[in-house]
Each structure stands twice: as structure tokens, then as C-alpha cells.
Design a protein around this motif. Sequence first.
Motif, short mmCIF file in Angstrom:
data_model
loop_
_atom_site.label_atom_id
_atom_site.label_comp_id
_atom_site.label_asym_id
_atom_site.label_seq_id
_atom_site.Cartn_x
_atom_site.Cartn_y
_atom_site.Cartn_z
N PRO A 44 -2.94 -9.57 0.67
CA PRO A 44 -2.34 -9.06 1.66
C PRO A 44 -0.79 -8.44 1.53
CG PRO A 44 -3.16 -11.27 1.93
CD PRO A 44 -3.13 -10.66 0.48
N PHE A 45 0.00 -8.79 0.62
CA PHE A 45 1.29 -7.93 0.31
C PHE A 45 1.06 -6.52 -0.34
CE2 PHE A 45 1.91 -12.56 0.09
CZ PHE A 45 2.91 -12.84 0.87
N VAL A 46 -0.12 -6.37 -1.14
CA VAL A 46 -0.22 -4.96 -1.27
C VAL A 46 -0.82 -4.33 0.08
CG1 VAL A 46 -1.87 -3.50 -2.37
CG2 VAL A 46 -0.98 -5.48 -3.74
N ALA A 47 -1.40 -4.93 0.86
CA ALA A 47 -1.99 -4.06 1.94
C ALA A 47 -0.84 -3.85 2.79
CB ALA A 47 -3.00 -4.91 2.66
N GLU A 48 0.22 -4.82 3.02
CA GLU A 48 1.53 -4.65 3.72
C GLU A 48 2.26 -3.52 3.26
OE1 GLU A 48 4.85 -7.46 5.77
OE2 GLU A 48 4.25 -7.63 3.56
N ALA A 49 2.29 -3.37 1.72
CA ALA A 49 2.99 -2.22 1.29
C ALA A 49 2.46 -1.00 1.49
CB ALA A 49 3.32 -2.53 -0.27
N GLU A 50 1.24 -1.04 1.47
CA GLU A 50 0.40 0.44 1.44
C GLU A 50 0.25 0.69 3.12
OE1 GLU A 50 -2.03 0.44 -2.54
OE2 GLU A 50 -3.30 -0.01 -1.07
N GLY A 51 0.53 -0.09 3.98
CA GLY A 51 0.51 0.26 5.54
C GLY A 51 -0.76 -0.24 5.89
N THR A 52 -1.47 -1.01 5.39
CA THR A 52 -2.72 -1.43 5.77
C THR A 52 -2.78 -2.64 6.61
OG1 THR A 52 -4.01 -0.55 3.78
CG2 THR A 52 -5.44 -2.05 5.14
N VAL A 53 -1.88 -3.49 6.44
CA VAL A 53 -1.74 -4.83 7.04
C VAL A 53 -0.30 -4.63 7.62
CG1 VAL A 53 -1.29 -7.20 6.74
CG2 VAL A 53 -3.44 -6.45 5.78
N ALA A 54 -0.12 -5.24 8.80
CA ALA A 54 0.90 -4.89 9.58
C ALA A 54 1.99 -5.86 9.03
CB ALA A 54 0.72 -5.11 11.11
N VAL A 55 1.79 -7.37 9.12
CA VAL A 55 2.68 -8.22 8.53
C VAL A 55 1.91 -9.40 7.87
CG1 VAL A 55 4.06 -10.11 9.44
CG2 VAL A 55 4.01 -8.11 10.71
N ALA A 56 2.40 -9.57 6.50
CA ALA A 56 2.10 -10.65 5.50
C ALA A 56 3.30 -11.51 5.43
CB ALA A 56 1.59 -10.13 4.19
N VAL A 57 2.87 -12.73 5.84
CA VAL A 57 4.18 -13.99 5.83
C VAL A 57 3.98 -14.77 4.67
CG1 VAL A 57 5.26 -15.68 7.28
CG2 VAL A 57 3.99 -13.76 8.61
#
Length: 275
Positions: free
Chosen positions: A233-246
Motif C-alpha cells: 500500500p505504501f509503494v502504491a501510494e508513492a506511485e500514485g496508485t493508492v490515494a491514502v495508506a494509513v
Amino acid sequence: MSRAQLTRPELVAHLLRHRLAGPAVPTLRQNNLRHYRLFGQADPVALMGLDPERRWGPGAVLDLMAERVGVHPDFSYGQGPDTIDPERTVDALERLAGLLAATARRRGSVLAGTGHPTKLAGFHGALARALERAGCTLRTPALGTRFREPTPAGPRTCALDAVGPVLVVRSADGAREPLHTHSPQPVRLALAALTAAGNPLPDLVLGDHGWLCGAGRLGIPAGGPADSNDVAPFVAEAEGTVAVAVPMDDGAQPDCYRALSDYVLQRADLAPYKD
């Protein structure tokens, strides 16, 4: 029944008291480093349905997790407790609140699902129900759909079910307890059922693990919790795939997450609200 406003310092104190964040979260350092290596090796369970844009070696993963989560930044620290920075947790909860507020303003459709059904179904459910009260449409498609899920212990036959408004996975043998899963298969099945019925994809997916990454990979705004060993989830957030990883521990008692959902709904201006 409205509840008293929860301040940021009060929430930080709550996170520390219940070890949802802080200097010694329950997920140990050696567990974190093992998962960072597995993600770097493109292990399917660690990827959670994500197809990263680039190769993430263990060093790059550790750098990212130190930045986004607050884990110890040095590989030479190999065993013992690890850290989640509570300020980063609250920052991310506030970003999640912004995502909810935007969805509520347009009265969008919402799908919620969890791979941690005995821990996080209440957290996701509180957010989903508040959005429904704000005029959003909740989706719970594909209930009862059976599928085979690969696991490290071998394939298992599962079925989609729901705990309130939150989709979960249960064993197809009729076992009562819903199952822990990292798989993106459940969200893919749910979204496929929506489109097969002629419905649009949701405007927001609330979830974790494969629910979060699987939805994000399909371009759907997605947000939710991730532990210090959940790299995807944090990689996805960094790459713009996931909006928010808490960043927060995801294995605490369910009641511990009530203050977090309260805070998100307050910040999203979706409180006061009813149980």
C-alpha cells in the motif's frame, strides 16, 4: 448521538496507549525486514495485487517505509521492536478524511472490504455507514461468489460475504470466522460483478491489503490502513496508485480503532453521527 470532538493530541495519546503507533509496535523488526525482502522479490502475497512501476529492492523499500511509516531507517537494526510514527498516522488519517469528504460532496458510490475482518471491519464499516448517511450509495456485490485463493499453505476455497456493509472472505466450508487475506481476488470479483450488472465502478474503495491495492491498480480512489510490514500500500501510494495508506498496527482489538474512525469522520465533517 453525537460524541465529543477528539483532538489531535488526544488521538496521538490513544495511538501510543494501544500501541497502534509509537516506539514499540507489536510487529517486530525481523518481521518487517522479512516482508521488505519478500516485496523486493515480487512475492505475490507481499505484492497484494500491485504491479509496481519499477523494481523495489529491500534498501529502497526500507527507505520508503522509514519515510512514510517511521520505521527504523538502518538495515543494521535487525531485531526487536520497530516504530510507527503517530504523527504520520494522524497526518494520513486526515488525508483519508479529505477523501471521504470529497466522496460525500458528490454523493458517490462506495465499496468497503477488508482482509482483517476480525480487527478492521468496524473501522471500515463506521466510515462506510457515515458516507451512506451523507447520501452515498454503498455497494456489496458478488455475495456468495466462490473462488480459489492461493496461499503459502496451498489453495483454499473461499466465498465473498459481508460483515455489515464491509465485504469479507469466508471459507466455503461454512466456517463462521471470516478469513485473513492479502489477496486482490475479492475486490476484483466484487468489481467485476458490479460491471456485469451494468453498474459503474465505485467512486471510493475503503479497504486494506489486496482490497486497497487491487482497487487502486484499477484506477479507483482507494484508502485505508496498512501495517509496518505491509509494503504494497505504501509503494502504491508513492506511485500514485493508492490515494491514502494509513500507517498503523492492524492487529489490535477492534474497539481500539473506534477513536480513529471518530477522528476521520469529525475531520470529514461527517459527525455528529449515530451508532
